[in-house]
Every structure is written in C-alpha cells, then in structure tokens.
Design a protein around this motif. Sequence first.
Motif, PDB file in Angstrom:
ATOM      1  N   THR A 257      50.318  36.503   8.710  1.00 30.82           N
ATOM      2  CA  THR A 257      48.983  35.886   8.747  1.00 30.82           C
ATOM      3  C   THR A 257      48.932  34.856   9.866  1.00 30.82           C
ATOM      4  OG1 THR A 257      47.271  34.817   7.392  1.00 30.82           O
ATOM      5  CG2 THR A 257      49.544  34.053   7.082  1.00 30.82           C
ATOM      6  N   PRO A 258      47.758  34.677  10.508  1.00 31.93           N
ATOM      7  CA  PRO A 258      46.525  35.426  10.278  1.00 31.93           C
ATOM      8  C   PRO A 258      46.631  36.860  10.790  1.00 31.93           C
ATOM      9  CG  PRO A 258      46.231  33.895  12.090  1.00 31.93           C
ATOM     10  CD  PRO A 258      47.585  33.618  11.528  1.00 31.93           C
ATOM     11  N   LEU A 259      46.060  37.774  10.009  1.00 36.64           N
ATOM     12  CA  LEU A 259      46.030  39.162  10.402  1.00 36.64           C
ATOM     13  C   LEU A 259      44.715  39.742   9.894  1.00 36.64           C
ATOM     14  CD1 LEU A 259      48.858  41.626  10.758  1.00 36.64           C
ATOM     15  CD2 LEU A 259      46.893  42.387   9.420  1.00 36.64           C
ATOM     16  N   SER A 260      43.772  39.903  10.816  1.00 33.67           N
ATOM     17  CA  SER A 260      42.431  40.376  10.483  1.00 33.67           C
ATOM     18  C   SER A 260      41.897  39.613   9.272  1.00 33.67           C
ATOM     19  CB  SER A 260      42.442  41.884  10.208  1.00 33.67           C
ATOM     20  OG  SER A 260      41.139  42.410  10.294  1.00 33.67           O
ATOM     21  N   SER A 261      41.971  38.283   9.357  1.00 27.78           N
ATOM     22  CA  SER A 261      41.703  37.444   8.189  1.00 27.78           C
ATOM     23  C   SER A 261      40.287  37.596   7.659  1.00 27.78           C
ATOM     24  CB  SER A 261      41.982  35.978   8.536  1.00 27.78           C
ATOM     25  OG  SER A 261      43.336  35.796   8.872  1.00 27.78           O
ATOM     26  N   ASN A 262      39.294  37.657   8.524  1.00 24.82           N
ATOM     27  CA  ASN A 262      37.923  37.779   8.033  1.00 24.82           C
ATOM     28  C   ASN A 262      37.654  39.150   7.419  1.00 24.82           C
ATOM     29  OD1 ASN A 262      37.589  35.371   9.981  1.00 24.82           O
ATOM     30  ND2 ASN A 262      35.607  35.491   8.946  1.00 24.82           N
ATOM     31  N   LEU A 263      38.280  40.174   7.952  1.00 25.57           N
ATOM     32  CA  LEU A 263      38.091  41.517   7.408  1.00 25.57           C
ATOM     33  C   LEU A 263      38.812  41.666   6.066  1.00 25.57           C
ATOM     34  CD1 LEU A 263      37.228  44.532   7.651  1.00 25.57           C
ATOM     35  CD2 LEU A 263      39.452  44.915   8.731  1.00 25.57           C
ATOM     36  N   ILE A 264      40.119  41.389   6.042  1.00 21.94           N
ATOM     37  CA  ILE A 264      40.897  41.537   4.804  1.00 21.94           C
ATOM     38  C   ILE A 264      40.526  40.454   3.808  1.00 21.94           C
ATOM     39  CG2 ILE A 264      43.231  41.438   3.842  1.00 21.94           C
ATOM     40  CD1 ILE A 264      44.215  42.753   6.419  1.00 21.94           C
ATOM     41  N   GLY A 265      40.276  39.245   4.315  1.00 21.72           N
ATOM     42  CA  GLY A 265      39.906  38.147   3.435  1.00 21.72           C
ATOM     43  C   GLY A 265      41.101  37.585   2.699  1.00 21.72           C
ATOM     44  N   PHE A 266      40.862  37.002   1.544  1.00 22.93           N
ATOM     45  CA  PHE A 266      41.957  36.455   0.741  1.00 22.93           C
ATOM     46  C   PHE A 266      41.560  36.466  -0.724  1.00 22.93           C
ATOM     47  CE2 PHE A 266      39.288  32.768   1.425  1.00 22.93           C
ATOM     48  CZ  PHE A 266      39.376  32.049   0.241  1.00 22.93           C
ATOM     49  N   ALA A 267      42.564  36.414  -1.581  1.00 22.98           N
ATOM     50  CA  ALA A 267      42.364  36.297  -3.027  1.00 22.98           C
ATOM     51  C   ALA A 267      43.133  35.067  -3.486  1.00 22.98           C
ATOM     52  CB  ALA A 267      42.865  37.545  -3.747  1.00 22.98           C
ATOM     53  N   ALA A 268      42.615  34.397  -4.504  1.00 23.45           N
ATOM     54  CA  ALA A 268      43.239  33.180  -5.011  1.00 23.45           C
ATOM     55  C   ALA A 268      43.030  33.087  -6.518  1.00 23.45           C
ATOM     56  CB  ALA A 268      42.664  31.948  -4.308  1.00 23.45           C
TER      57      ALA A 268
END
Length: 811
Positions: A257-268
Amino acid sequence: MQKKRKNKKQVEHLDVQQLDLIPGVDYEEINKKRARHRLRQAKSAENCTSNRHIFQVSAVLISCAALACCTLLYTMVTQKHFWSGNLAINSMIRNSVQARTINGVRGDILDRSNQVLARQTIAYTLAANFDTRTPEEKAAEERLIEAQRQNALYKAELNGRTEQTEAALAAADAQNTGSYVEDPQAFAAAIKSVLGDAVNEETLVRLIERGQMQGKSQIELGTGTKRISREDKEKLESMKIPGLSFIETTKRDYPITPLSSNLIGFAAYDDTAQNIIGKLGLEKSMELYLGSEDGQEQYRATNTNQELPGSREIITEAVNGDHVKLTLDSSLQQTVEEQMRFTMEDSKASAAWTLVMEVETGKILAWASYPTYDQNSHLDIPSYIDKVSEYPLEPGSIIKPLYYAMAIDAGVYPYNQTYRAGEFAYTEDPLTGKITRVASQYETTIPPILDALGKDHGVLTFEDGLALSSNIALCELLTNHLNKETVNRYLEEFDLFEQTGIPFVNEQVGIKNTTSATDYLSSGFGQASSMTILELCKAYTAIFNDGIMMQPYIVDSIIDSSTEETIQKNSPQAVGTPVSADTAHQVVDLMRHVLDPGMTGDRFAIEGIDMALKTGTGEIYNEDTHTYDKENYTSSIIAAAPANDPKVLVCYGMQGPNYLNYSADPFKEIMKSALQTVNVNTGTDRSVTEQHQEWVSSPMPSLTSHSLNYAQERLAGTKVNTIIIGDGDTVVAQFPDPSTTINSNDNVMLLTNGSTRQMPDMIGWTRKDITAFWNLTGISISADGYGRVHWQSIPATTPIQEDTVIEVKLE
C-alpha cells in the motif's frame, strides 16, 4: 372297572420292583408317566427359585434408587456431598455457561496472479491493567506465594534440583513484575514513542488516571491503540512497559500500500456492526461478497478461563466471505504507483492518474488516482474522488483522434487537403445554426479560436494538423466536413457522456455541451464538454481493436473461500462497433505520426517500440469563479502499442502548473512495464538485454513440496533468475504462484526447509520482488525511493535471521 382304575392309581405310586407283583399292569406306560411327573416337579422347583431371585434383585434396585434420590435431594438442599460433607460445586468452575464469538473471515482481494492485495489478519488492541487489590488481599496473596515458593524450594532440595527451581522462580518473578501501571505519564510516553501521531499522549494519561480512580482492573486505550500491527506490538513488548497488555483481535491488512487505494478502497472495524466492514472503493461496493458473519458458541470453563473438555456447543456457524480476484497486475501497478509519486513531486501536480487496459479484452491491468493514501492507516484521505471514474474533466486534445475517426468513417475526411492554421474566426447563423469561417480581419461578436499557445503553423495537411495538435484542424472538420447530427450520432456510438457500466465501480458522467457554435467547436479539441478518463478509454478500445469497442472490467472472478470454486466469472464483452476496422487502422496510422520528430509527441517516443499516441492539454474550469484557471492545466497522453497490433492502452495524466515541460519518463516507464505485463518484449531494459536476449514466456510450475533438484530442472530453459532462500533440499514455498505466467529475467523465489539463510543480491529488484521476499521469509524490508533497488544495507551472502531488518533504496 372301578377296581381296575384304583389299582392303576396305586401302581403309579409304587416302585418298579413292586409292580411285578401286580397283575394286569402296563409297565411301559407307567414309566413314561413317572418321568413326566418328575419333570413337572423339577420345573416347579426351578420357577420358585427364579421368582425368589427376581424379588431379591428388585428389592436391591429399589433400595439403591431410593438412596440415590435421598442423596440428590440432600445435595440440592445443602449443596454438600451426603457422605463426605464437602461442597458439591467446584469453586474453580464457573457456574454460568460462557458465550464466545466465532470470528468469520472476510474474503481476500487478489491480483490476477493470486497475489494478496487485501486480507484479514491478527491485530492487537492495547489495554492498561491496574492493581485493584486491597492491602489485606495483597498481603494474603503475598503470603500464599511465599508459602508456595518455600514448598517448591523444599521439594527441590530433596530432589537435588534447587538450582533449576530457583531459576524458574526468578523467571516467574520477572514475568510478573510490572503487571500493573505504575506511572501514567511514563506509560503514555512509551506508547507514543512507538505509535506516533496515531495517539494523543495527554488523552492517554487522562484515560489511565480515570481508570485508576474508578477502580477498574483493565481498560482499553482508545483511538490509535486498537488493532495495531504485529510489528508495533513486538516493539512495545520489547519495552516491557509496566501494566501494558494486548488483546488479540483482527483487522484488514493491505500488504502492498498504497496500491490503487481509491479503487480498492479499505475496510475497517465498525463498532456498530461489530465486524470489519468495507468503507470505500471495491471493499464497500462488494461487501455482499467479501463480508463475513460471526458465529456463536457456548462452553463451560474454569475461573481461569480454561475450557472444560466436551462442553463446547456451536450455536451459530460463522460465515466466511468470498475471495475477489481482480484483473490488476500488482507488479505493473507498483510501477504505476512509483511513477505517480514521481509525477506528483516532480511536477508539483495537484492530481494525477493512470489507466492501463488490454484493448482486446477490456481488462484493467493498472488503475491509479492521486493524491492517494495508506490503506492500512487511512487516517488522512486527501480525496474521496477517484480521478479515473468519478472525475469528469475537459480532456483536451487527446480526444481529437475520435473526431478524425468520425470524419473518416462517415466518408467526409479531406484526404490530402490543406487548411490554414493559426486562428479560426467564424460566424453563426442564428436561424440555421450554420457555422461559417471568415477572414481573421473580419469583425465578429464571437472570439476567434486559436491554436495552443497562440502558435501559427501556417498551411497544414490534416494529418500534420493532428500531429501538431492544431485546434483549427478540428474546427475545419466540424464546420466544413462534419455536422452536428453526424457528430452526435458518433458520440452515442462511442458511449461517451454515459456510464461505462463497469461492474462494482462507482462512476460519474460527463456533460455533453454542443448547443452553441463555440461549445460545438470546442468539444472537438476537448473543451466545453466533459467526460471521465474511463469513458474516454472505453471509446478508444474501438480505435485500437479493429473498430470493436470493449466493456472495461476490473473484477475477474468471485471465488468461494471454502471450496475454492469460482461462483462468478467475468469475460471479455464487445459492446459496440462505432467505426469500421479500416477507419480504426487509419486513425492508428495518424496517431503514429504524432511521435515523429518535431511533432507534439516526439519526446514520448520509446526506442524500439512502435506506438500510436496523442498528447493533450486542457483548461480547467473553476465552478466557483465560473472562469478557466490561468495557472493550472490538464496534461495527458493516450497511447497504444505495438501500433501494428495494439495490446495495451495507457492513459496517463496530471493537473498542475507544469504543463509544458513535465518529464516524459513516467509515461515511458509505465508503457514499457505494461508491454512486459502482456508478454511483449520491448528490449529496452538494459539489465534484461545483458542477461537474456531471447524473450521466453511460460507457466510457473508447482514446485512446493518437491525437491530442490526437481524444481531447478523444471525451471531450466525458462531463462528466469532463480533465487534460493535457505540451505534446505525441499521447496516449502514459492513465488510466483503456480500457473502464473513467468517471463525471461523474472525473479523466481524458492523457499527451502533449511534454517540457514543468506542475504540475496537485491540490486535490480522491483518492489514486487521485495514484497515477495518479505512475504516468503517474514523478514522486514524498509524500501525508499522509486524504480529498482540500487543499494542494500546488508551485503549479499551475509547470514540473516527472521528478526533482521533490511533497508534498500530504489531509483
């Protein structure tokens, strides 16, 4: 007659000897009757004995049952055993049934080679422990501990093990030392030194002091201290902070990371849902597939929380999420990320983007939107808008080849004709809307349209007009050769100004603005009307794919995490044929000309690679001031290669003040990496040409659990660089995964069962190689810079361990 019967009756009671004295008697019949009589007597005696035994057993059972009932009743009333008088309930066993959550596991997100991009891992939440014992309780425990100590030492002396026992007691004392918080200030400062800005030191002190005042035995420490990484946990553990403990939990982890952060997004972790939930990007839009459900079980336990054997009962089964496999190539994506970071820094850009697509399939190989963020911390997200699919912009001149395609396909393209560049003055008939070009000195109420930077290229062919990015060439096409009706029809055929329909990705739509003469003409060179990069790239697949437009997609498949079966698979899908194959080929030839010396794309040419390319510069409209920005512009490139049979499309762009002299290197590096990803040998990497001139591609064999000799034999002829990790003779893990395509000069890593490991020569490695080594060995690597490794902190062949920390620099 009566006498005869009487004699017979008498005979039956006589002995055999007596029967000889009585005349007229049937001796044989008498003997049979006697035998039957004796048999009846024996059976009668046996039945009497059985009945007696049954009665005796029944009496015993009834007595035992009565005694058991009395004992049970006595125990229920007194809670003591009837015979011993001891308490019936073990004080070490909890009276209540304990409930426990069975954590469901969220599905992984994988790249096209099954490299993990997102996964659920173990994490740790910090807690502070306080001494809540009264002085009396503390003294009593100390007396008990001392008595146990003396007893242990006494037994050790008898067995001749005093030294070992004293060492064990000392170790236990050391472990118990610092069980409770002693100094809140020092406690908070120590945590701050590891977790940094994620925590507020003053807030920690207040929480600790409040917990002590309220008499709590343990508290969690709030923001920044939940779900920390294993590395941070180990750092804090090594500091031996009094009173600090760790609660094991789970979190979402992004290995790269970051790796296509806006596309893949994140979970929390979501406190309301009590589970890990997708918050942005694919993690959110694919929650239905990735999401998991926790289960519940019950058990009995001791007071020390040791589960009693056989007491566990599953109430609700946990449900694991499905795995999602993307079309992204993580190696190419990392190259793109590096070049995006360089672009942002070198050009002082406010935004940047890259999209790489297979033109024949519509598969997205790389997707980047900047500024970006760390998916593991996601504390600072500079923009929630994905610049590829959610940011309609006026694209500038990279749209011009589509208008050339309209003219060619409609049969109105002016082959071998010329026009006067420089300035386009015109009038519009208010009744018919007809646009007429007039001489420059002619006074009109409409401002004239100029070529970029006010340049006057003189008389040009339309081919040169595209290569020099002349706005006037488009004005001529739209005025004298095309018309609004034809243009609007082709805009619809290219699916512009509408969503692409890419599955699971959020999209915004641009605005078609062609009503007025100025807007109609301006749309031809990428102004007035807006669209997303994704819309534009979808349209361009028709140009680079023989006129066939492909549906873009990023999700390759959805896989059941329990059975590994594919439950949904996306495949290439043609969605239209806006232009003919011949038209597409002609436009590709026109775009080749853009790279010729002296043309607008000559500095983006890559030696040895035949490309079709168009550059573009666009003005940025400010919605607040309703004017165009005079300092910042959109700079972009769209290209495909090899031009004679395009395989990949690259769209690279940025917004910022450096629109004239920005570096061409990021685009070149991305294009070269993209071609290698689809197995097109560029021959441009010096390190590659020095090793293996011939380009070979082959599937990666399955080598795990095989001998090292077997693995080396299978890799022979693939022309890869085989890196052996460990001194063992059996392969226990490998990179890349089986069936992945490997190419000449790729680094293939084999982890063996040997315990001795040496530092490899990492010079020339990419971030993908570094990450693979890290994942295989668990050895941390700190990487700084972009490109390939040119320096490593530990010399090659130096022995290394799992706790070794390696530093590398890339350029």
